[in-house]
Scaffold this active site. Structure first.
Site, short mmCIF file in Angstrom:
data_model
loop_
_atom_site.label_atom_id
_atom_site.label_comp_id
_atom_site.label_asym_id
_atom_site.label_seq_id
_atom_site.Cartn_x
_atom_site.Cartn_y
_atom_site.Cartn_z
N GLU A 1 -24.90 -5.26 56.27
CA GLU A 1 -24.75 -6.63 55.74
C GLU A 1 -25.23 -6.69 54.29
O GLU A 1 -24.64 -7.38 53.45
CB GLU A 1 -25.53 -7.63 56.60
CG GLU A 1 -24.87 -7.89 57.95
CD GLU A 1 -25.25 -9.24 58.54
OE1 GLU A 1 -26.46 -9.55 58.55
OE2 GLU A 1 -24.35 -9.98 58.98
N TYR B 1 -37.52 -18.16 64.24
CA TYR B 1 -36.54 -18.78 65.14
C TYR B 1 -37.19 -19.17 66.48
O TYR B 1 -37.01 -20.28 66.97
CB TYR B 1 -35.38 -17.82 65.41
CG TYR B 1 -34.54 -17.59 64.19
CD1 TYR B 1 -33.62 -18.54 63.78
CD2 TYR B 1 -34.68 -16.43 63.44
CE1 TYR B 1 -32.85 -18.34 62.65
CE2 TYR B 1 -33.92 -16.22 62.31
CZ TYR B 1 -33.00 -17.18 61.92
OH TYR B 1 -32.25 -16.98 60.80
N ASN C 1 -48.32 -21.08 60.68
CA ASN C 1 -47.39 -20.20 59.95
C ASN C 1 -47.97 -19.90 58.58
O ASN C 1 -48.65 -20.72 57.98
CB ASN C 1 -46.02 -20.89 59.81
CG ASN C 1 -44.92 -19.91 59.44
OD1 ASN C 1 -44.71 -18.94 60.15
ND2 ASN C 1 -44.24 -20.14 58.35
N LYS C 2 -47.64 -18.69 58.10
CA LYS C 2 -48.11 -18.24 56.78
C LYS C 2 -47.72 -19.19 55.67
O LYS C 2 -48.49 -19.48 54.78
CB LYS C 2 -47.39 -16.92 56.47
CG LYS C 2 -48.23 -15.71 56.58
CD LYS C 2 -47.39 -14.53 56.10
CE LYS C 2 -47.84 -13.30 56.84
NZ LYS C 2 -47.00 -12.16 56.65
N LYS D 1 -19.21 -16.92 61.86
CA LYS D 1 -20.63 -16.66 61.58
C LYS D 1 -21.26 -17.86 60.86
O LYS D 1 -22.36 -18.29 61.19
CB LYS D 1 -20.76 -15.38 60.74
CG LYS D 1 -22.19 -14.86 60.69
CD LYS D 1 -22.26 -13.43 60.23
CE LYS D 1 -23.65 -13.02 59.86
NZ LYS D 1 -24.42 -12.44 60.93
N ALA E 1 -31.97 -12.99 66.36
CA ALA E 1 -32.26 -14.42 66.29
C ALA E 1 -31.67 -15.11 67.52
O ALA E 1 -32.26 -16.04 68.09
CB ALA E 1 -31.65 -15.00 65.02
N GLN E 2 -30.50 -14.62 67.92
CA GLN E 2 -29.80 -15.23 69.05
C GLN E 2 -30.67 -15.22 70.32
O GLN E 2 -30.80 -16.25 70.99
CB GLN E 2 -28.54 -14.39 69.30
CG GLN E 2 -27.55 -15.03 70.20
CD GLN E 2 -26.40 -14.09 70.54
OE1 GLN E 2 -26.08 -13.93 71.69
NE2 GLN E 2 -25.78 -13.48 69.55
P1 FAD Z 1 -39.03 -14.33 62.62
O1 FAD Z 1 -37.80 -15.12 62.46
O2 FAD Z 1 -39.15 -13.03 61.93
O3 FAD Z 1 -40.25 -15.24 62.16
C1 FAD Z 1 -41.61 -14.85 62.23
C2 FAD Z 1 -42.45 -15.94 61.57
O4 FAD Z 1 -43.82 -15.60 61.70
C3 FAD Z 1 -42.17 -16.08 60.08
O5 FAD Z 1 -42.10 -17.45 59.74
C4 FAD Z 1 -43.40 -15.45 59.42
O6 FAD Z 1 -43.73 -16.01 58.17
C5 FAD Z 1 -44.48 -15.76 60.45
N1 FAD Z 1 -45.60 -14.84 60.41
C6 FAD Z 1 -45.53 -13.48 60.43
N2 FAD Z 1 -46.78 -12.97 60.40
C7 FAD Z 1 -47.63 -14.02 60.37
C8 FAD Z 1 -49.04 -14.13 60.34
N3 FAD Z 1 -49.82 -13.06 60.35
N4 FAD Z 1 -49.58 -15.37 60.32
C9 FAD Z 1 -48.79 -16.49 60.31
N5 FAD Z 1 -47.46 -16.43 60.34
C10 FAD Z 1 -46.88 -15.22 60.37
N6 FAD Z 1 -30.17 -11.59 64.35
C11 FAD Z 1 -29.05 -12.21 64.84
O7 FAD Z 1 -29.07 -12.70 65.99
N7 FAD Z 1 -27.90 -12.29 64.11
C12 FAD Z 1 -27.82 -11.83 62.83
O8 FAD Z 1 -26.78 -11.94 62.18
C13 FAD Z 1 -28.98 -11.21 62.26
N8 FAD Z 1 -28.96 -10.77 60.98
C14 FAD Z 1 -30.10 -10.29 60.42
C15 FAD Z 1 -30.09 -9.94 59.07
C16 FAD Z 1 -31.24 -9.47 58.46
C17 FAD Z 1 -31.21 -9.14 57.00
C18 FAD Z 1 -32.44 -9.32 59.23
C19 FAD Z 1 -33.70 -8.81 58.57
C20 FAD Z 1 -32.46 -9.64 60.57
C21 FAD Z 1 -31.30 -10.13 61.19
N9 FAD Z 1 -31.29 -10.50 62.54
C22 FAD Z 1 -30.16 -11.10 63.08
C23 FAD Z 1 -32.49 -10.34 63.39
C24 FAD Z 1 -33.30 -11.66 63.44
O9 FAD Z 1 -33.44 -12.19 62.16
C25 FAD Z 1 -34.66 -11.48 64.09
O10 FAD Z 1 -34.49 -10.86 65.34
C26 FAD Z 1 -35.34 -12.85 64.24
O11 FAD Z 1 -35.67 -13.37 62.97
C27 FAD Z 1 -36.59 -12.77 65.11
O12 FAD Z 1 -37.09 -14.08 65.24
P2 FAD Z 1 -38.63 -14.33 65.52
O13 FAD Z 1 -38.77 -15.75 65.90
O14 FAD Z 1 -39.18 -13.30 66.44
O15 FAD Z 1 -39.38 -14.05 64.13
#
Ligand code: FAD
Length: 404
Positions: free
Chosen positions: A168, A13, A37-38, A377, A315-316
Protein backbone atom coordinates in the site's frame (compact mmCIF):
# COMPACT_ATOMS: atom_id res chain seq x y z
CA UNK A 1 -23.14 1.40 46.10
CA UNK A 2 -19.70 2.17 44.63
CA UNK A 3 -19.73 2.62 40.87
CA UNK A 4 -17.27 0.30 39.12
CA UNK A 5 -14.29 1.85 37.32
CA UNK A 6 -13.94 0.80 33.69
CA UNK A 7 -10.57 1.76 32.23
CA UNK A 8 -9.90 1.51 28.48
CA UNK A 9 -6.25 1.70 27.41
CA UNK A 10 -5.61 3.04 23.92
CA UNK A 11 -7.92 4.98 21.62
CA UNK A 12 -7.23 2.95 18.49
CA UNK A 13 -9.98 1.18 16.56
CA UNK A 14 -10.67 -1.31 19.34
CA UNK A 15 -10.41 1.08 22.29
CA UNK A 16 -12.34 4.04 20.91
CA UNK A 17 -15.17 1.91 19.51
CA UNK A 18 -15.50 0.07 22.84
CA UNK A 19 -15.65 3.41 24.65
CA UNK A 20 -18.23 4.89 22.28
CA UNK A 21 -20.41 1.79 22.66
CA UNK A 22 -20.07 1.78 26.46
CA UNK A 23 -20.99 5.45 26.73
CA UNK A 24 -24.23 4.61 24.92
CA UNK A 25 -25.09 1.46 26.87
CA UNK A 26 -24.18 2.53 30.42
CA UNK A 27 -25.68 5.41 32.35
CA UNK A 28 -23.39 7.89 34.15
CA UNK A 29 -24.76 6.51 37.44
CA UNK A 30 -23.82 2.92 36.53
CA UNK A 31 -20.05 3.15 35.98
CA UNK A 32 -17.09 5.48 35.70
CA UNK A 33 -15.55 5.11 32.25
CA UNK A 34 -11.97 6.31 31.73
CA UNK A 35 -10.20 6.29 28.38
CA UNK A 36 -6.40 6.65 28.38
CA UNK A 37 -4.46 7.55 25.24
CA UNK A 38 -1.04 9.02 24.48
CA UNK A 39 -2.45 11.75 22.28
CA UNK A 40 -5.64 13.76 22.43
CA UNK A 41 -6.64 12.27 19.08
CA UNK A 42 -7.62 8.93 17.59
CA UNK A 43 -5.95 8.20 14.25
CA UNK A 44 -6.79 6.04 11.28
CA UNK A 45 -3.92 3.58 11.39
CA UNK A 46 -5.14 2.16 8.07
CA UNK A 47 -4.40 5.52 6.42
CA UNK A 48 -0.86 5.89 7.73
CA UNK A 49 0.76 4.77 4.46
CA UNK A 50 -0.98 7.75 2.85
CA UNK A 51 0.17 10.16 5.57
CA UNK A 52 3.70 8.75 5.17
CA UNK A 53 3.76 9.32 1.41
CA UNK A 54 2.13 12.73 1.82
CA UNK A 55 -0.97 11.89 -0.21
CA UNK A 56 -3.26 12.43 2.80
CA UNK A 57 -2.58 15.15 5.37
CA UNK A 58 -2.23 13.96 8.97
CA UNK A 59 -5.12 16.18 10.04
CA UNK A 60 -7.50 14.22 7.85
CA UNK A 61 -6.30 10.97 9.43
CA UNK A 62 -6.67 12.10 13.03
CA UNK A 63 -9.82 12.79 14.97
CA UNK A 64 -10.02 14.73 18.20
CA UNK A 65 -11.11 12.31 20.96
CA UNK A 66 -13.31 15.01 22.47
CA UNK A 67 -15.28 15.11 19.20
CA UNK A 68 -16.41 11.50 19.63
CA UNK A 69 -16.72 10.93 23.36
CA UNK A 70 -19.40 12.27 25.64
CA UNK A 71 -17.42 14.09 28.32
CA UNK A 72 -20.30 13.79 30.78
CA UNK A 73 -19.89 10.03 30.66
CA UNK A 74 -16.23 9.41 29.79
CA UNK A 75 -13.22 10.79 31.58
CA UNK A 76 -10.44 11.16 29.01
CA UNK A 77 -6.88 11.00 30.37
CA UNK A 78 -4.11 11.99 27.99
CA UNK A 79 -1.11 10.04 29.25
CA UNK A 80 1.14 7.12 28.39
CA UNK A 81 0.63 3.71 29.91
CA UNK A 82 3.88 2.43 31.39
CA UNK A 83 2.79 -0.83 33.00
CA UNK A 84 -0.30 -2.80 33.97
CA UNK A 85 -0.40 -4.54 37.36
CA UNK A 86 -3.25 -7.00 36.88
CA UNK A 87 -2.86 -8.59 40.31
CA UNK A 88 -3.42 -5.20 41.95
CA UNK A 89 -5.97 -3.87 39.40
CA UNK A 90 -3.73 -0.88 38.73
CA UNK A 91 -2.43 0.82 35.60
CA UNK A 92 0.76 2.84 35.92
CA UNK A 93 0.88 5.92 33.74
CA UNK A 94 3.77 8.27 33.10
CA UNK A 95 2.03 10.84 35.30
CA UNK A 96 0.13 8.82 37.86
CA UNK A 97 -1.86 5.65 38.21
CA UNK A 98 -5.42 4.42 37.80
CA UNK A 99 -7.37 1.78 39.67
CA UNK A 100 -9.85 -0.34 37.76
CA UNK A 101 -12.57 -2.89 38.29
CA UNK A 102 -12.71 -3.72 34.57
CA UNK A 103 -9.87 -3.16 32.14
CA UNK A 104 -9.82 -3.14 28.32
CA UNK A 105 -6.34 -3.33 26.78
CA UNK A 106 -6.25 -1.86 23.27
CA UNK A 107 -2.69 -0.56 22.99
CA UNK A 108 -2.15 -1.64 19.39
CA UNK A 109 1.11 -2.62 17.73
CA UNK A 110 4.81 -1.79 17.44
CA UNK A 111 7.23 -2.47 14.60
CA UNK A 112 9.10 -5.75 14.85
CA UNK A 113 12.66 -5.49 13.57
CA UNK A 114 13.69 -9.12 14.25
CA UNK A 115 17.12 -8.01 15.45
CA UNK A 116 18.19 -6.88 11.95
CA UNK A 117 21.24 -4.67 12.55
CA UNK A 118 20.74 -0.94 12.01
CA UNK A 119 16.98 -1.00 11.45
CA UNK A 120 16.06 0.65 14.78
CA UNK A 121 18.64 3.38 14.22
CA UNK A 122 18.44 4.03 10.49
CA UNK A 123 15.08 2.95 9.12
CA UNK A 124 11.81 4.86 9.25
CA UNK A 125 8.61 3.10 10.36
CA UNK A 126 4.91 3.55 9.65
CA UNK A 127 3.72 3.31 13.25
CA UNK A 128 1.70 6.38 14.14
CA UNK A 129 1.00 9.95 13.06
CA UNK A 130 4.39 11.27 14.17
CA UNK A 131 6.49 8.54 12.56
CA UNK A 132 4.44 8.85 9.35
CA UNK A 133 4.79 12.63 9.21
CA UNK A 134 8.53 12.14 9.66
CA UNK A 135 8.65 9.94 6.54
CA UNK A 136 6.81 12.58 4.52
CA UNK A 137 9.12 15.36 5.75
CA UNK A 138 12.17 13.17 5.17
CA UNK A 139 11.16 12.58 1.55
CA UNK A 140 10.64 16.30 0.98
CA UNK A 141 13.96 17.14 2.61
CA UNK A 142 15.91 14.67 0.49
CA UNK A 143 14.34 15.82 -2.76
CA UNK A 144 15.16 19.44 -1.83
CA UNK A 145 18.66 18.61 -0.63
CA UNK A 146 19.47 16.66 -3.79
CA UNK A 147 20.16 19.92 -5.61
CA UNK A 148 22.97 20.67 -3.18
CA UNK A 149 25.05 17.47 -3.31
CA UNK A 150 23.56 15.46 -6.21
CA UNK A 151 23.80 12.32 -4.05
CA UNK A 152 21.70 9.67 -5.89
CA UNK A 153 21.11 7.85 -2.58
CA UNK A 154 18.70 10.69 -1.72
CA UNK A 155 16.41 9.58 -4.56
CA UNK A 156 16.47 5.83 -3.87
CA UNK A 157 13.52 4.95 -1.65
CA UNK A 158 13.75 1.42 -0.27
CA UNK A 159 10.71 -0.21 1.34
CA UNK A 160 11.41 -3.35 3.34
CA UNK A 161 8.49 -5.76 3.17
CA UNK A 162 6.06 -6.59 0.39
CA UNK A 163 3.14 -7.43 2.66
CA UNK A 164 -0.05 -5.40 2.89
CA UNK A 165 1.50 -2.25 4.42
CA UNK A 166 4.61 -2.24 2.20
CA UNK A 167 2.55 -2.64 -0.98
CA UNK A 168 0.00 0.00 0.00
CA UNK A 169 2.86 2.38 0.79
CA UNK A 170 4.72 1.87 -2.52
CA UNK A 171 1.36 2.41 -4.25
CA UNK A 172 1.08 5.84 -2.63
CA UNK A 173 4.72 6.59 -3.42
CA UNK A 174 4.13 5.73 -7.06
CA UNK A 175 1.49 8.49 -7.12
CA UNK A 176 3.46 10.94 -5.01
CA UNK A 177 6.88 10.74 -6.66
CA UNK A 178 5.83 12.49 -9.91
CA UNK A 179 4.43 15.34 -7.78
CA UNK A 180 7.65 15.57 -5.77
CA UNK A 181 9.71 15.56 -8.98
CA UNK A 182 7.67 18.44 -10.35
CA UNK A 183 7.88 20.38 -7.13
CA UNK A 184 11.64 19.91 -6.68
CA UNK A 185 12.72 20.07 -10.36
CA UNK A 186 13.95 16.49 -10.49
CA UNK A 187 13.81 14.20 -13.51
CA UNK A 188 11.55 11.27 -12.57
CA UNK A 189 13.91 8.75 -14.17
CA UNK A 190 16.43 9.52 -11.41
CA UNK A 191 14.08 8.32 -8.67
CA UNK A 192 13.83 4.66 -7.70
CA UNK A 193 11.14 3.07 -5.52
CA UNK A 194 12.43 -0.36 -4.54
CA UNK A 195 10.45 -2.95 -2.66
CA UNK A 196 12.46 -5.74 -1.01
CA UNK A 197 10.55 -8.86 0.02
CA UNK A 198 11.86 -12.07 1.59
CA UNK A 199 9.19 -14.40 0.17
CA UNK A 200 9.30 -15.51 -3.48
CA UNK A 201 6.41 -13.13 -4.23
CA UNK A 202 4.95 -10.00 -2.71
CA UNK A 203 1.65 -10.17 -0.81
CA UNK A 204 2.22 -13.74 0.37
CA UNK A 205 -1.09 -15.46 1.05
CA UNK A 206 -3.02 -13.34 -1.48
CA UNK A 207 -4.70 -14.85 -4.52
CA UNK A 208 -2.09 -15.06 -7.36
CA UNK A 209 -4.34 -13.14 -9.77
CA UNK A 210 -4.54 -10.24 -7.30
CA UNK A 211 -0.78 -10.34 -6.74
CA UNK A 212 -0.12 -10.22 -10.45
CA UNK A 213 -2.52 -7.31 -10.87
CA UNK A 214 -0.83 -5.38 -8.04
CA UNK A 215 2.68 -5.99 -9.36
CA UNK A 216 1.76 -5.01 -12.93
CA UNK A 217 0.04 -1.84 -11.76
CA UNK A 218 2.95 -0.82 -9.56
CA UNK A 219 5.68 -1.77 -12.04
CA UNK A 220 3.91 0.27 -14.72
CA UNK A 221 4.27 3.25 -12.38
CA UNK A 222 7.98 2.64 -11.80
CA UNK A 223 8.13 0.43 -8.69
CA UNK A 224 10.95 -2.16 -8.71
CA UNK A 225 10.50 -5.44 -6.85
CA UNK A 226 13.31 -7.53 -5.43
CA UNK A 227 11.69 -10.72 -4.13
CA UNK A 228 13.25 -13.72 -2.40
CA UNK A 229 15.63 -11.20 -0.83
CA UNK A 230 16.30 -10.89 2.89
CA UNK A 231 17.16 -7.51 4.29
CA UNK A 232 20.34 -8.04 6.30
CA UNK A 233 21.38 -4.59 7.46
CA UNK A 234 20.29 -0.99 7.38
CA UNK A 235 23.13 1.52 7.29
CA UNK A 236 22.78 5.33 7.43
CA UNK A 237 23.44 5.50 3.67
CA UNK A 238 22.55 2.02 2.31
CA UNK A 239 20.68 -1.22 2.81
CA UNK A 240 22.19 -4.67 2.45
CA UNK A 241 20.11 -7.63 1.30
CA UNK A 242 20.87 -11.24 0.56
CA UNK A 243 19.55 -12.92 -2.56
CA UNK A 244 20.60 -16.31 -3.92
CA UNK A 245 23.31 -16.50 -1.25
CA UNK A 246 24.89 -13.21 -2.38
CA UNK A 247 25.00 -9.93 -0.48
CA UNK A 248 23.99 -6.80 -2.37
CA UNK A 249 23.92 -3.16 -1.33
CA UNK A 250 21.59 -0.33 -2.43
CA UNK A 251 22.76 3.19 -1.64
CA UNK A 252 19.84 4.96 0.04
CA UNK A 253 19.13 7.60 2.64
CA UNK A 254 15.51 6.44 2.91
CA UNK A 255 14.69 2.97 4.16
CA UNK A 256 11.15 2.42 5.33
CA UNK A 257 10.64 -0.80 7.29
CA UNK A 258 7.16 -2.21 6.73
CA UNK A 259 7.84 -5.90 7.21
CA UNK A 260 6.55 -6.77 10.61
CA UNK A 261 4.49 -5.75 13.57
CA UNK A 262 4.07 -7.18 17.04
CA UNK A 263 1.74 -6.39 19.91
CA UNK A 264 2.57 -3.43 22.14
CA UNK A 265 5.39 -4.71 24.35
CA UNK A 266 3.69 -3.32 27.48
CA UNK A 267 1.54 -6.46 27.45
CA UNK A 268 4.52 -8.77 27.77
CA UNK A 269 6.39 -6.49 30.18
CA UNK A 270 3.34 -6.44 32.47
CA UNK A 271 3.67 -10.19 32.97
CA UNK A 272 0.60 -11.41 31.09
CA UNK A 273 0.75 -14.93 29.70
CA UNK A 274 1.45 -14.41 26.00
CA UNK A 275 1.55 -16.34 22.75
CA UNK A 276 3.65 -14.62 20.02
CA UNK A 277 3.70 -11.50 22.24
CA UNK A 278 -0.10 -11.28 22.38
CA UNK A 279 -2.69 -12.36 24.91
CA UNK A 280 -4.57 -15.39 23.60
CA UNK A 281 -8.04 -14.41 24.73
CA UNK A 282 -10.92 -16.62 25.80
CA UNK A 283 -13.97 -16.69 23.48
CA UNK A 284 -15.49 -13.80 25.49
CA UNK A 285 -12.33 -11.68 24.83
CA UNK A 286 -11.04 -11.90 28.40
CA UNK A 287 -7.45 -12.72 29.26
CA UNK A 288 -7.00 -16.36 30.30
CA UNK A 289 -5.78 -15.35 33.75
CA UNK A 290 -7.97 -12.42 34.81
CA UNK A 291 -11.77 -12.32 34.79
CA UNK A 292 -11.85 -8.51 34.74
CA UNK A 293 -9.33 -7.90 31.93
CA UNK A 294 -10.43 -7.75 28.28
CA UNK A 295 -7.98 -7.52 25.39
CA UNK A 296 -8.78 -6.15 21.94
CA UNK A 297 -7.23 -5.53 18.53
CA UNK A 298 -3.55 -6.12 17.85
CA UNK A 299 -2.83 -7.05 21.50
CA UNK A 300 -5.27 -9.99 21.34
CA UNK A 301 -4.65 -13.34 19.68
CA UNK A 302 -7.48 -15.51 18.38
CA UNK A 303 -6.85 -18.73 16.50
CA UNK A 304 -8.65 -19.34 13.23
CA UNK A 305 -9.84 -22.91 13.55
CA UNK A 306 -9.96 -23.38 9.79
CA UNK A 307 -6.34 -22.49 9.11
CA UNK A 308 -4.88 -23.38 12.51
CA UNK A 309 -3.17 -19.97 12.48
CA UNK A 310 -4.03 -16.75 14.32
CA UNK A 311 -6.35 -14.29 12.55
CA UNK A 312 -4.19 -11.51 11.13
CA UNK A 313 -4.23 -8.25 13.09
CA UNK A 314 -6.58 -5.87 11.29
CA UNK A 315 -8.75 -2.86 11.99
CA UNK A 316 -11.68 -4.90 10.77
CA UNK A 317 -11.33 -7.53 13.50
CA UNK A 318 -10.59 -4.89 16.18
CA UNK A 319 -13.81 -3.02 15.31
CA UNK A 320 -15.86 -6.24 15.37
CA UNK A 321 -14.33 -7.23 18.70
CA UNK A 322 -15.38 -3.91 20.24
CA UNK A 323 -19.05 -4.99 20.06
CA UNK A 324 -18.34 -8.16 22.05
CA UNK A 325 -16.05 -6.42 24.55
CA UNK A 326 -18.49 -3.55 25.15
CA UNK A 327 -21.39 -5.99 25.50
CA UNK A 328 -19.51 -8.17 27.97
CA UNK A 329 -18.23 -5.28 30.10
CA UNK A 330 -21.78 -3.95 30.26
CA UNK A 331 -23.04 -7.40 31.31
CA UNK A 332 -20.52 -7.67 34.13
CA UNK A 333 -21.31 -4.14 35.34
CA UNK A 334 -25.03 -4.98 35.34
CA UNK A 335 -24.39 -8.24 37.18
CA UNK A 336 -25.34 -10.58 34.35
CA UNK A 337 -23.46 -13.84 34.37
CA UNK A 338 -23.72 -14.79 30.69
CA UNK A 339 -21.03 -13.33 28.44
CA UNK A 340 -21.16 -13.63 24.66
CA UNK A 341 -18.46 -15.21 22.55
CA UNK A 342 -16.71 -13.36 19.75
CA UNK A 343 -17.32 -14.62 16.25
CA UNK A 344 -15.29 -13.09 13.44
CA UNK A 345 -17.15 -12.37 10.23
CA UNK A 346 -14.55 -11.55 7.55
CA UNK A 347 -15.91 -8.81 5.29
CA UNK A 348 -13.12 -9.04 2.74
CA UNK A 349 -9.68 -7.54 2.20
CA UNK A 350 -8.97 -4.58 -0.03
CA UNK A 351 -5.52 -3.14 -0.67
CA UNK A 352 -5.02 0.29 -2.18
CA UNK A 353 -2.35 0.71 -4.85
CA UNK A 354 -2.44 4.50 -4.71
CA UNK A 355 -5.64 6.52 -4.37
CA UNK A 356 -6.95 5.53 -7.82
CA UNK A 357 -6.11 1.83 -8.01
CA UNK A 358 -6.56 -1.18 -5.80
CA UNK A 359 -7.53 -4.81 -5.60
CA UNK A 360 -8.98 -7.30 -3.19
CA UNK A 361 -11.72 -9.74 -2.32
CA UNK A 362 -15.17 -8.97 -0.92
CA UNK A 363 -18.35 -10.95 -0.19
CA UNK A 364 -16.42 -14.19 0.30
CA UNK A 365 -14.78 -14.68 -3.09
CA UNK A 366 -15.64 -11.72 -5.32
CA UNK A 367 -12.43 -10.23 -6.67
CA UNK A 368 -12.33 -6.50 -7.30
CA UNK A 369 -9.77 -4.56 -9.32
CA UNK A 370 -9.06 -0.92 -10.12
CA UNK A 371 -11.53 1.84 -9.30
CA UNK A 372 -14.15 -0.62 -8.01
CA UNK A 373 -11.73 -1.77 -5.32
CA UNK A 374 -10.75 1.79 -4.32
CA UNK A 375 -14.41 2.83 -4.30
CA UNK A 376 -15.28 -0.03 -1.94
CA UNK A 377 -12.29 0.71 0.28
CA UNK A 378 -13.16 4.40 0.57
CA UNK A 379 -16.80 3.49 1.28
CA UNK A 380 -15.68 1.18 4.05
CA UNK A 381 -13.47 3.94 5.54
CA UNK A 382 -16.44 6.30 5.37
CA UNK A 383 -18.72 3.75 7.00
CA UNK A 384 -16.33 3.53 9.93
CA UNK A 385 -16.36 7.32 10.38
CA UNK A 386 -20.14 7.29 10.31
CA UNK A 387 -20.25 4.59 13.01
CA UNK A 388 -17.70 6.40 15.14
CA UNK A 389 -18.92 9.98 15.03
CA UNK A 390 -22.01 10.23 12.86
CA UNK A 391 -22.62 12.31 9.77
CA UNK A 392 -20.69 15.39 10.97
CA UNK A 393 -17.48 13.36 11.42
CA UNK A 394 -18.01 11.68 8.06
CA UNK A 395 -18.38 15.05 6.33
CA UNK A 396 -15.31 16.44 8.11
CA UNK A 397 -12.91 13.52 7.61
CA UNK A 398 -14.40 11.27 4.94
CA UNK A 399 -12.90 10.31 1.59
CA UNK A 400 -15.02 11.57 -1.28
CA UNK A 401 -12.45 11.57 -4.10
CA UNK A 402 -14.00 8.47 -5.65
CA UNK A 403 -13.20 8.95 -9.30
CA UNK A 404 -9.85 10.73 -9.55
P1 FAD B 1 -4.32 0.89 17.06
O1 FAD B 1 -5.30 1.32 16.05
O2 FAD B 1 -2.91 0.69 16.66
O3 FAD B 1 -4.34 1.95 18.25
C1 FAD B 1 -3.58 1.84 19.43
C2 FAD B 1 -3.78 3.12 20.24
O4 FAD B 1 -3.08 2.99 21.47
C3 FAD B 1 -3.23 4.36 19.55
O5 FAD B 1 -4.14 5.42 19.68
C4 FAD B 1 -1.95 4.66 20.33
O6 FAD B 1 -1.62 6.04 20.37
C5 FAD B 1 -2.33 4.16 21.73
N1 FAD B 1 -1.18 3.80 22.54
C6 FAD B 1 -0.16 2.98 22.18
N2 FAD B 1 0.70 2.86 23.20
C7 FAD B 1 0.21 3.61 24.21
C8 FAD B 1 0.65 3.88 25.53
N3 FAD B 1 1.76 3.34 26.02
N4 FAD B 1 -0.10 4.70 26.30
C9 FAD B 1 -1.25 5.26 25.82
N5 FAD B 1 -1.71 5.03 24.59
C10 FAD B 1 -0.99 4.22 23.80
N6 FAD B 1 -6.31 -3.25 8.82
C11 FAD B 1 -7.45 -3.41 8.08
O7 FAD B 1 -8.41 -4.04 8.57
N7 FAD B 1 -7.56 -2.93 6.81
C12 FAD B 1 -6.57 -2.20 6.23
O8 FAD B 1 -6.70 -1.75 5.09
C13 FAD B 1 -5.37 -1.96 6.98
N8 FAD B 1 -4.38 -1.20 6.46
C14 FAD B 1 -3.30 -0.90 7.23
C15 FAD B 1 -2.34 -0.02 6.72
C16 FAD B 1 -1.24 0.34 7.48
C17 FAD B 1 -0.24 1.30 6.91
C18 FAD B 1 -1.08 -0.21 8.79
C19 FAD B 1 0.11 0.18 9.63
C20 FAD B 1 -2.02 -1.09 9.31
C21 FAD B 1 -3.13 -1.44 8.54
N9 FAD B 1 -4.13 -2.30 9.03
C22 FAD B 1 -5.28 -2.53 8.30
C23 FAD B 1 -4.00 -2.92 10.38
C24 FAD B 1 -4.75 -2.08 11.43
O9 FAD B 1 -4.46 -0.72 11.28
C25 FAD B 1 -4.45 -2.53 12.86
O10 FAD B 1 -4.68 -3.91 12.95
C26 FAD B 1 -5.35 -1.75 13.83
O11 FAD B 1 -4.98 -0.40 13.85
C27 FAD B 1 -5.28 -2.33 15.24
O12 FAD B 1 -6.18 -1.60 16.04
P2 FAD B 1 -5.95 -1.48 17.60
O13 FAD B 1 -7.20 -0.92 18.17
O14 FAD B 1 -5.44 -2.75 18.17
O15 FAD B 1 -4.75 -0.44 17.79
Amino acid sequence: MKKPNIVVLGAGYGGIMTTVKLQKSLGANEANITLVNKNDYHYQTTWLHEVSAGTVHQDQARISIKDVINEHKVNFVQDSVVEIKPQENIVKLENGELEYDYLVIGLGFESATFGIPGLEENALMINDINSSRLIREHLDFNFAEYHKDKNPARLNIVVGGGGFTGIEFVGELANKVPELCKEYDIDKSQVRIINVEGAPTVLPGFDPELVEYAMNSLEARGVEFITGALLKESKPDAVVYEKDGKLNEIPTLTTVWAAGVKANSIVEKSGFETNRGKIQVRPDMRSPEYDNVFVIGDCALIMDENSGRPFPPTAQIAIQQSATVAHNVESLVKGHKELEGFEYKPLGTLASLGHNDGMGVVFGDKKLFGWKATFMKKMSDNRYLLKLGGISLLLKKGKFNFFY
